[in-house]
Scaffold this active site. Structure first.
Site, PDB file in Angstrom:
ATOM      1  N   THR A 182       0.817  -1.218   0.000  1.00  0.00           N
ATOM      2  CA  THR A 182       0.000   0.000   0.000  1.00  0.00           C
ATOM      3  C   THR A 182       0.848   1.264   0.000  1.00  0.00           C
ATOM      4  O   THR A 182       1.973   1.259   0.525  1.00  0.00           O
ATOM      5  CB  THR A 182      -0.902  -0.005   1.262  1.00  0.00           C
ATOM      6  OG1 THR A 182      -1.470   1.293   1.425  1.00  0.00           O
ATOM      7  CG2 THR A 182      -0.122  -0.315   2.524  1.00  0.00           C
ATOM      8  N   TYR A 209      -1.436   0.065  10.397  1.00  0.00           N
ATOM      9  CA  TYR A 209      -1.777  -0.622   9.151  1.00  0.00           C
ATOM     10  C   TYR A 209      -0.617  -0.529   8.159  1.00  0.00           C
ATOM     11  O   TYR A 209      -0.123  -1.554   7.650  1.00  0.00           O
ATOM     12  CB  TYR A 209      -3.061  -0.021   8.542  1.00  0.00           C
ATOM     13  CG  TYR A 209      -3.287  -0.469   7.121  1.00  0.00           C
ATOM     14  CD1 TYR A 209      -3.569  -1.797   6.833  1.00  0.00           C
ATOM     15  CD2 TYR A 209      -3.183   0.437   6.065  1.00  0.00           C
ATOM     16  CE1 TYR A 209      -3.741  -2.211   5.516  1.00  0.00           C
ATOM     17  CE2 TYR A 209      -3.355   0.028   4.748  1.00  0.00           C
ATOM     18  CZ  TYR A 209      -3.631  -1.302   4.488  1.00  0.00           C
ATOM     19  OH  TYR A 209      -3.788  -1.705   3.188  1.00  0.00           O
TER      20      TYR A 209
END
Ligand code: UDP
Length: 326
Positions: free
Chosen positions: A120, A144
């Site tokens: 990501t 995350y």
């Protein structure tokens, strides 16, 4: 007829995973979906067998690997709520990091040597400059992003020690739906801008809260790089081909290189749907950078990736068709 190559797709019942399964099947592979259905949907498994299981469950993983002998693993399974990762980091490190470690150890022990990993742009944190290149420093600002960066690090080490070759794809903002409207985005809870805006257009939600309108951007709202989920899926196919041909480990950004503000998205959604979209000015969301735009020339140059749905209009149109089908 030659038997089809099996590809194990963890998280294949999720949003990006299911679109990738469709692309795999189209390319002649048999996607085997491995998903615990915590966030995934069994209805999204349409192109191959479904095996329910958790990535942290080594015995279950062994069973499925022995049953199908996959040629490669495409690993999507992860928790992906940034806000929740801040309040419950253990959940993210346990599932995302320890779960991925379990997969890598199973690959080592079963002699599977190719993995494509969903990374990501959140691994970059607050960008130093735009557009973001792969060599940009990675300083995630939430658990995350940190969990995904740790997995990228593990991939490097498992490559050096065990010759497990990997391609990590760093997604920017995945959006849109299958152009045939067979599958689409369905998160519970939904936190992403485009489906929320379209839910407002569809009358399923009263309004969209704009998280901050005083950013240093032309209209004051945050700018993001939206990429169509089918173009993301296509990149996984190219990555798989590259690994099959023996390419060394690599990391690639996946975005369109074009930024759109929250206001641009709402305006476009209003035009496409022909409906008024009520907005409310809200507070900034913690950890939101003003701009995130990726430079994806590396994957275009090295793997020949060419997005087909790279305009905001098509992205929102396909998502709207899906919202109406729901
Ligand atoms: N956003 C917003 N209201 C919402 C959800 C999102 O203003 O209800 C904004 C968010 O602050 C960000 C952009 O929309 O600037 C995209 O957010 P999303 O959660 O879709 O993706 P992210 O960029 O966080 O991965």
């Amino acid at each position: 007829m030659a038997t089809k190559k099996h590809i194990l797709v963890t998280g294949g019942a999720g949003y990006i995973g299911s679109h990738t399964c469709k692309a795999l099947a189209k390319a002649g592979y048999l996607p085997v979906v491995y998903d615990n259905l915590v966030y995934g949907h069994e209805w999204a498994v349409k192109w191959g067998p479904f095996e329910k299981g958790d990535i942290a469950n080594r015995d279950r993983l062994d069973e499925v690997i022995i049953k199908y002998r996959p040629a490669a693993i495409i690993h999507f399974a992860a928790y992906a709520y940034v806000g929740e990762s801040v309040t419950d980091p253990g959940k993210y490190y346990r599932n995302n990091v320890a779960g991925s470690l379990t997969i890598l150890e199973a690959m080592r022990d079963h002699g599977i040597d190719k993995i494509i990993f969903s990374s990501t742009c959140a691994t970059y944190g607050m960008p130093e400059s735009i557009p973001i290149l792969e060599v940009h420093p990675q300083n995630p600002v939430n658990p995350y992003g940190a969990s995904k960066l740790m997995i990228e690090r593990m991939l490097r080490d498992f490559d050096s020690a065990h010759n497990i070759r990997s391609i990590a794809l760093r997604y920017f903002n995945a959006a849109g739906a299958d152009p045939d409207t067979e599958i689409g985005e369905d998160h519970d809870p939904e936190t992403h801008l485009i489906p929320l805006v379209l839910d407002v257009a569809a009358g399923k939600r009263p309004e969209i809260i704009v998280f901050g309108n005083d950013y240093d951007t032309p209209d004051g709202t945050c700018i993001r790089d939206y990429i169509h989920v089918t173009d993301l899926a296509g990149a996984h196919l190219l990555a798989l081909d590259a690994l099959e041909q023996g390419t060394p480990r690599a990391e690639y950004n996946l975005g369109n290189g074009q930024g759109f503000s929250v206001k641009d998205v709402i305006d476009m959604a209003s035009i496409i749907t022909g409906r008024k979209i009520a907005t409310v000015a809200g507070q900034r969301r913690a950890g939101d950078p003003a701009r995130l735009v990726g430079d994806s020339r590396k994957i275009s140059k090295e793997l020949g990736w060419k997005p087909q749905y790279n305009d905001l209009e098509t992205i929102i149109k396909t998502a709207w068709k899906w919202t109406l089908k729901q």
